[in-house]
Design a protein around this motif. Structure first.
Motif, PDB file in Angstrom:
ATOM      1  N   CYS A  95      30.223  19.348  18.486  1.00 27.97           N
ATOM      2  CA  CYS A  95      30.437  18.054  17.826  1.00 27.97           C
ATOM      3  C   CYS A  95      30.158  16.897  18.779  1.00 27.97           C
ATOM      4  O   CYS A  95      29.490  15.913  18.404  1.00 27.97           O
ATOM      5  N   LEU A  96      30.641  16.996  19.998  1.00 26.85           N
ATOM      6  CA  LEU A  96      30.431  15.925  20.976  1.00 26.85           C
ATOM      7  C   LEU A  96      28.948  15.760  21.306  1.00 26.85           C
ATOM      8  O   LEU A  96      28.459  14.639  21.484  1.00 26.85           O
ATOM      9  N   ILE A  97      28.237  16.878  21.384  1.00 30.04           N
ATOM     10  CA  ILE A  97      26.799  16.813  21.639  1.00 30.04           C
ATOM     11  C   ILE A  97      26.090  16.121  20.477  1.00 30.04           C
ATOM     12  O   ILE A  97      25.190  15.291  20.679  1.00 30.04           O
ATOM     13  N   ILE A  98      26.493  16.458  19.247  1.00 26.50           N
ATOM     14  CA  ILE A  98      25.919  15.815  18.061  1.00 26.50           C
ATOM     15  C   ILE A  98      26.185  14.314  18.082  1.00 26.50           C
ATOM     16  O   ILE A  98      25.307  13.502  17.756  1.00 26.50           O
ATOM     17  N   TYR A  99      27.400  13.922  18.494  1.00 29.04           N
ATOM     18  CA  TYR A  99      27.726  12.497  18.568  1.00 29.04           C
ATOM     19  C   TYR A  99      26.806  11.769  19.556  1.00 29.04           C
ATOM     20  O   TYR A  99      26.454  10.598  19.345  1.00 29.04           O
ATOM     21  N   MET A 100      26.428  12.456  20.636  1.00 28.11           N
ATOM     22  CA  MET A 100      25.559  11.840  21.624  1.00 28.11           C
ATOM     23  C   MET A 100      24.131  11.726  21.112  1.00 28.11           C
ATOM     24  O   MET A 100      23.466  10.705  21.303  1.00 28.11           O
ATOM     25  N   VAL A 101      23.656  12.786  20.462  1.00 32.10           N
ATOM     26  CA  VAL A 101      22.266  12.811  19.978  1.00 32.10           C
ATOM     27  C   VAL A 101      22.100  11.978  18.707  1.00 32.10           C
ATOM     28  O   VAL A 101      21.092  11.289  18.526  1.00 32.10           O
ATOM     29  N   LEU A 102      23.107  12.056  17.832  1.00 33.64           N
ATOM     30  CA  LEU A 102      23.067  11.337  16.548  1.00 33.64           C
ATOM     31  C   LEU A 102      24.313  10.462  16.418  1.00 33.64           C
ATOM     32  O   LEU A 102      25.254  10.802  15.683  1.00 33.64           O
ATOM     33  N   PRO A 103      24.371   9.352  17.138  1.00 36.60           N
ATOM     34  CA  PRO A 103      25.570   8.496  17.092  1.00 36.60           C
ATOM     35  C   PRO A 103      25.849   8.011  15.674  1.00 36.60           C
ATOM     36  O   PRO A 103      25.011   7.362  15.054  1.00 36.60           O
ATOM     37  N   ASN A 104      27.016   8.367  15.170  1.00 36.12           N
ATOM     38  CA  ASN A 104      27.318   8.048  13.774  1.00 36.12           C
ATOM     39  C   ASN A 104      28.679   7.385  13.632  1.00 36.12           C
ATOM     40  O   ASN A 104      29.499   7.402  14.555  1.00 36.12           O
ATOM     41  N   GLY A 105      28.898   6.805  12.469  1.00 34.42           N
ATOM     42  CA  GLY A 105      30.163   6.115  12.239  1.00 34.42           C
ATOM     43  C   GLY A 105      30.416   5.902  10.763  1.00 34.42           C
ATOM     44  O   GLY A 105      29.672   6.380   9.903  1.00 34.42           O
ATOM     45  N   LEU A 106      31.507   5.175  10.462  1.00 34.25           N
ATOM     46  CA  LEU A 106      31.941   4.923   9.086  1.00 34.25           C
ATOM     47  C   LEU A 106      32.017   3.434   8.806  1.00 34.25           C
ATOM     48  O   LEU A 106      32.218   2.626   9.723  1.00 34.25           O
ATOM     49  N   ASP A 107      31.907   3.090   7.532  1.00 30.51           N
ATOM     50  CA  ASP A 107      32.159   1.703   7.119  1.00 30.51           C
ATOM     51  C   ASP A 107      33.043   1.672   5.878  1.00 30.51           C
ATOM     52  O   ASP A 107      32.954   0.754   5.059  1.00 30.51           O
ATOM     53  N   ILE A 108      33.905   2.685   5.751  1.00 27.81           N
ATOM     54  CA  ILE A 108      34.730   2.789   4.532  1.00 27.81           C
ATOM     55  C   ILE A 108      36.204   2.456   4.776  1.00 27.81           C
ATOM     56  O   ILE A 108      36.999   2.500   3.835  1.00 27.81           O
ATOM     57  N   ARG A 109      36.562   2.139   5.989  1.00 32.74           N
ATOM     58  CA  ARG A 109      37.964   1.835   6.247  1.00 32.74           C
ATOM     59  C   ARG A 109      38.360   0.494   5.640  1.00 32.74           C
ATOM     60  O   ARG A 109      37.686  -0.516   5.867  1.00 32.74           O
ATOM     61  N   PRO A 110      39.448   0.458   4.904  1.00 36.70           N
ATOM     62  CA  PRO A 110      39.916  -0.822   4.358  1.00 36.70           C
ATOM     63  C   PRO A 110      40.687  -1.599   5.424  1.00 36.70           C
ATOM     64  O   PRO A 110      41.038  -1.057   6.477  1.00 36.70           O
ATOM     65  N   PHE A 182      41.752  10.721   2.651  1.00 41.29           N
ATOM     66  CA  PHE A 182      42.672   9.801   1.986  1.00 41.29           C
ATOM     67  C   PHE A 182      43.091   8.648   2.902  1.00 41.29           C
ATOM     68  O   PHE A 182      43.499   7.590   2.420  1.00 41.29           O
ATOM     69  N   THR A 183      43.012   8.862   4.221  1.00 42.41           N
ATOM     70  CA  THR A 183      43.300   7.778   5.167  1.00 42.41           C
ATOM     71  C   THR A 183      42.027   7.047   5.579  1.00 42.41           C
ATOM     72  O   THR A 183      42.082   6.123   6.391  1.00 42.41           O
ATOM     73  N   LYS A 184      40.890   7.485   5.050  1.00 43.56           N
ATOM     74  CA  LYS A 184      39.587   6.898   5.354  1.00 43.56           C
ATOM     75  C   LYS A 184      39.222   7.031   6.828  1.00 43.56           C
ATOM     76  O   LYS A 184      38.447   6.233   7.367  1.00 43.56           O
ATOM     77  N   GLN A 185      39.767   8.046   7.452  1.00 46.09           N
ATOM     78  CA  GLN A 185      39.366   8.375   8.816  1.00 46.09           C
ATOM     79  C   GLN A 185      38.018   9.094   8.827  1.00 46.09           C
ATOM     80  O   GLN A 185      37.311   9.074   9.825  1.00 46.09           O
ATOM     81  N   HIS A 186      37.696   9.730   7.714  1.00 44.71           N
ATOM     82  CA  HIS A 186      36.448  10.475   7.616  1.00 44.71           C
ATOM     83  C   HIS A 186      35.858  10.400   6.222  1.00 44.71           C
ATOM     84  O   HIS A 186      36.569  10.178   5.240  1.00 44.71           O
TER      85      HIS A 186
END
Length: 214
Positions: A95-110, A182-186
């Motif tokens: 997972c950490l390697i994927i985060y480095m190669v494909l930096p990703n994030g969310l925009d759904i947090r209220p 449900f907490t919009k963490q993911h």
């Protein structure tokens, strides 16, 4: 078995826990450096899932599950403990390697203002949001590691004659995974990808051919 002999047999297995030093440094380094993720993870399903701050409690119960499962398997079933460490730590590293190669994030947090509620769960939720930026989310390590714990624990000698304990582990794991959306963490995509990683190792270590070999 004498206490000294027991300690001699079990102590080497504790070295697996040194991985947490590497993981935490790596994870928080990425958390601080990935401030503008290239890929925003989103699914239409995410829009259908309501925010519920009370799910922060099963979300945080991950730490309790981690400590309990790790300690119980280390003490009572070292073979399952070794499998847990192999599944969980290798998946987390990927997972950490994927985060480095494909930096990703969310925009759904209220925002707290948009939610418009004040209670203890919201206070805790805001603390989590401040400590954990909405980056490095897919695959979900929270879900990947939770599934690994459920797989290893339900396949251990501790649950062999205790089906209710196996069921409890899976229900707890399901609640933790549900809490991440449900907490919009993911995003639901993060959850599916995290569970897929755990499932691959689960099939390898606990597949039908393993039962035939046993």
């Amino acid at each position: 078995m004498k206490a000294k002999t027991l300690r001699t047999r079990l102590k080497p297995h504790l070295w697996y826990q040194a991985y947490w030093v590497v993981y935490l440094i790596w994870f928080f380094w990425l958390d601080l450096t990935v401030t503008d993720p290239k890929y925003i993870i989103h699914s239409p399903v995410d829009d259908l899932i309501p925010f519920n701050e009370w799910f922060i409690f099963p979300y945080c119960s991950w730490f309790v599950l981690l400590a309990a499962v790790t300690a119980l398997l280390w003490w009572f079933d070292t073979a399952s403990y070794d499998k847990l460490c192999l599944m969980m730590f290798s998946g987390m590293t990927l997972c950490l390697i994927i985060y480095m190669v494909l930096p990703n994030g969310l925009d759904i947090r209220p925002t707290a203002e948009a939610i418009g509620r004040e209670n203890f769960a919201m206070t805790l939720m805001q603390l989590i949001w401040k400590a954990d930026a909405s980056v490095n989310v897919c695959p979900s390590i929270h879900c990947q590691s939770t599934a690994c714990m459920a797989i290893a624990f339900s396949g251990s000698t501790l649950t062999k004659q205790r089906p209710w304990l196996k069921a409890a582990a899976w229900v707890w794991a399901a609640l933790i995974c549900a809490s991440t959306v449900f907490t919009k963490q993911h995003s639901i995509i993060d959850v599916v990808c995290g569970l897929a990683l755990a499932a691959v190792w689960g099939v390898i270590l606990y597949g039908p051919w393993k039962k035939r070999q046993d």
